[in-house]
Enzyme design. Structure first.
Site, PDB file in Angstrom:
ATOM      1  N   ALA A 121       0.796  -0.912   0.040  1.00  0.00           N
ATOM      2  CA  ALA A 121       0.372  -0.134   0.273  1.00  0.00           C
ATOM      3  C   ALA A 121       1.190   1.442   0.464  1.00  0.00           C
ATOM      4  O   ALA A 121       2.012   1.346  -0.352  1.00  0.00           O
ATOM      5  CB  ALA A 121      -1.077   0.172   1.231  1.00  0.00           C
ATOM      6  N   SER A 122       0.552   2.062   0.799  1.00  0.00           N
ATOM      7  CA  SER A 122       1.278   3.404   1.264  1.00  0.00           C
ATOM      8  C   SER A 122       2.969   3.475   1.319  1.00  0.00           C
ATOM      9  O   SER A 122       3.557   4.539   1.176  1.00  0.00           O
ATOM     10  CB  SER A 122       0.499   4.339   1.902  1.00  0.00           C
ATOM     11  OG  SER A 122      -0.621   5.396   1.497  1.00  0.00           O
ATOM     12  N   ILE A 123       3.248   2.280   1.706  1.00  0.00           N
ATOM     13  CA  ILE A 123       4.710   2.644   1.646  1.00  0.00           C
ATOM     14  C   ILE A 123       5.413   2.589   0.067  1.00  0.00           C
ATOM     15  O   ILE A 123       6.152   2.884   0.465  1.00  0.00           O
ATOM     16  CB  ILE A 123       4.855   1.225   3.008  1.00  0.00           C
ATOM     17  CG1 ILE A 123       4.523   1.005   3.831  1.00  0.00           C
ATOM     18  CG2 ILE A 123       6.855   1.005   2.525  1.00  0.00           C
ATOM     19  CD1 ILE A 123       4.942   0.123   4.751  1.00  0.00           C
ATOM     20  N   SER A 124       4.465   1.834  -0.496  1.00  0.00           N
ATOM     21  CA  SER A 124       5.088   2.259  -2.003  1.00  0.00           C
ATOM     22  C   SER A 124       5.708   3.624  -2.283  1.00  0.00           C
ATOM     23  O   SER A 124       6.358   4.305  -2.833  1.00  0.00           O
ATOM     24  CB  SER A 124       3.769   2.400  -3.224  1.00  0.00           C
ATOM     25  OG  SER A 124       3.347   1.128  -2.870  1.00  0.00           O
ATOM     26  N   ASP A 163      -2.927   7.803   6.396  1.00  0.00           N
ATOM     27  CA  ASP A 163      -1.970   8.783   5.940  1.00  0.00           C
ATOM     28  C   ASP A 163      -2.937   8.663   4.899  1.00  0.00           C
ATOM     29  O   ASP A 163      -3.276   8.373   3.611  1.00  0.00           O
ATOM     30  CB  ASP A 163      -1.514   7.777   5.150  1.00  0.00           C
ATOM     31  CG  ASP A 163      -1.391   6.634   4.425  1.00  0.00           C
ATOM     32  OD1 ASP A 163      -2.671   5.732   5.079  1.00  0.00           O
ATOM     33  OD2 ASP A 163      -0.911   5.974   4.249  1.00  0.00           O
TER      34      ASP A 163
END
Length: 542
Positions: free
Chosen positions: A155-158, A254
């Site tokens: 997910a947003s760790i991208s 986030d």
């Protein structure tokens, strides 16, 4: 060699059994076989205890059978991973046994309370992976267990991975952080806010200060949610303040909205886990269209009005990172996906790939949600090609630890002084990582009330207000929430003094991924990091 001994053991075991039993008889249990060998009794017959009736000396097949049981069968039990159950625990690493036991217990509680099908954790101490383990199922239907190699949506760790690419291009002089994005992406129209021409830069994009919307299109709803979030952050009752200090209070996620994408720990555990909260009610989360390029995906939002003047306030926006991917593509002269995959190879992140539904990706886990009746179901089909940069990668905990260590090494390399001077340079320069991890004014962090947003990272700075009271350590993190998945990557650096003699990276890195949406994992990762840091410090003092 182990395979040769295993095969020999099975062959000897078969010959021994056939020699002692008639064909067609029931298979012997391992206990019966052991008693038969040691006492020379017939299988199933009681074996005399030593000292009462002298046992006959084992014949040649008896010795062979003992060898088979002691070597071949033993290796079978240790080497056949497919026979391991979901509750079996590998031996803890040397030096961190207590931290592993406490952290595993915590992780099991989180898994059970939130109803997570499968969860994987990885911990690195001073650059070495000391613990990685999977709990539960990567695939419930086929009873495929989670393991360290399991690949899930991050997910947003991208966004953190994309920021690494942005920083590298900036170091190479190929990308100007303060130039208008139209310099690289003329397809993105110039913007007006309240009739005034405004400028969006790469620097504003990476800190969510651009004014570009997130998934919610209604600006009135966004403003209303922001007001609610601000009120929620102000404790009104003593017991509420106490719960927040203990990590049980509201953890925003986030985006500009509270309780979105990962939800708070309290809500995730006490409410229906995996349900569609307000964040996951947005239709654009479930896009099924496959976009052939990042430029093509700009059409989703490029003509929408800005929600505020760029630089004036914070609004978490995954679409801002979609625009950022187009900037990276033009600045690098390569397709964004090709540039990122090359960077992953350079970082030795060989299990990190695009979340492509068509590709055959080994060890990929399935994603899950809970339906309205509270039943576990497969997550709906989505195509994440519209947000590679902001939430479109898959990875393993091992790869995320490598990524974290590459950053931590780069950050601390400038503080290390060696008499031999043979320290290799980091992937990024120390000053670049320091810039990335410097809190930016007017930002906020929804999943950690102590932090501020920096450049694609949330940062908590060192602070202690009173003596003998809470000490706030410096650390950085990012969480992620996608359809059927949640994640976190947290870096707790050791506080090195200039000229430190210990080679980097120095510190603890924790990452957790699971195949269930709306699970807040940041405080869990921080607790695990502190457990390992405590044992790490104890080892140095001993």
């Amino acid at each position: 060699m182990a395979g040769l001994w295993r095969a020999l053991g099975r062959a000897v075991l078969g010959r021994a059994v056939l020699g002692r039993t008639e064909l067609g008889r029931a298979a012997l249990s391992r206990a019966d076989l052991g008693r038969a060998v040691l006492g020379r009794a017939e299988p199933g017959q009681a074996v005399s205890r030593p000292g009462r009736v002298p046992a006959a000396r084992p014949g040649p097949w008896g010795w062979a059978l003992a060898l088979a049981l002691g070597v071949g069968v033993r290796w079978d039990a240790a080497g056949d991973e497919s026979q391991a159950g979901p509750d079996e625990q590998p031996p803890p690493p040397r030096g961190f046994g207590a931290a592993v036991r406490r952290s595993r217990d915590l992780l099991r509680r989180v898994k059970d309370e939130a109803g997570i099908p499968g969860i994987v954790v990885g911990v690195s101490v001073d650059g070495e992976e000391v613990w990685s383990e999977g709990l539960g199922y990567a695939d419930v239907e086929n009873r495929v267990l989670c393991k360290p190699e399991t690949i899930m949506r991050i997910a947003s760790i991208s966004k953190c991975l994309t920021m690494m690419a942005v920083a590298k291009l900036w170091e190479e002089g190929k990308l100007d952080l303060d130039a208008p994005v139209q310099k690289y992406v003329p397809e993105f129209p110039e913007k007006l806010y309240e009739g005034e021409k405004v400028t969006i830069t790469t620097r504003l994009l990476v800190s969510h200060l651009s004014g570009i919307r997130h998934y919610e299109k209604d600006i009135a709803k966004v403003k209303e949610e922001k007001e609610k979030a601000n009120r929620a952050l102000k404790p009104t009752k003593p017991h509420q303040d106490k719960e927040q200090k203990e990590g049980k209070g509201v953890e925003k996620t986030d985006s500009a909205k509270p309780r979105r994408e990962h939800d708070s720990e309290t809500k995730s555990r006490n409410s229906k886990p995996g349900r569609r909260d307000k964040e996951f009610e947005q239709e654009e989360y479930y896009l099924k269209e496959k976009f052939e390029s990042v430029i093509d995906s700009l059409k989703i939002f490029k003509n929408d009005p800005l929600f505020f003047k760029p630089g004036s306030q914070f609004l978490y926006s995954t679409y801002g990172f979609t625009l950022l991917s187009a900037v990276v593509e033009r600045a690098s002269g390569q397709k964004f996906t090709d540039y990122m995959l090359k960077m992953f190879r350079d970082l030795d992140m060989l299990s990190t790939v695009l979340d492509d539904n068509e590709a055959m990706i080994y060890n990929r886990a399935r994603c899950y949600v809970y339906n309205k009746k509270g039943r576990l179901v497969n997550a709906p089909y989505v195509d994440n090609s519209y947000k590679w940069a902001g939430g479109g990668f898959l990875s393993s905990v091992g790869d995320l630890l490598k990524f974290g260590n590459a950053l931590l090494y780069s950050y601390q390399a400038g503080q290390f002084k060696s008499s031999t001077g043979k320290l290799l340079p980091g992937y990024l320069k120390p000053g670049t990582v320091a810039m990335m991890w410097t809190p930016v004014p007017k930002t906020e962090v929804s999943w950690d009330r102590d932090g501020k947003y920096a450049m694609a990272w949330a940062v908590v700075e060192k602070k202690q207000e009173c003596g003998c009271c809470r000490q706030q350590r410096h650390y950085t993190s990012h969480t992620g929430g996608a359809v059927g998945a949640s994640s976190v990557l947290l870096i707790l650096p050791e506080e090195l003094r200039p000229g430190a003699g210990a080679a980097p990276p120095r510190g603890v890195i924790v990452t957790i991924v699971c195949n269930m949406q709306s699970v807040s994992l940041n405080s869990t990762a921080l607790k695990i990091a502190r457990e390992f840091d405590k044992e790490r410090q104890a080892q140095y003092t001993d």
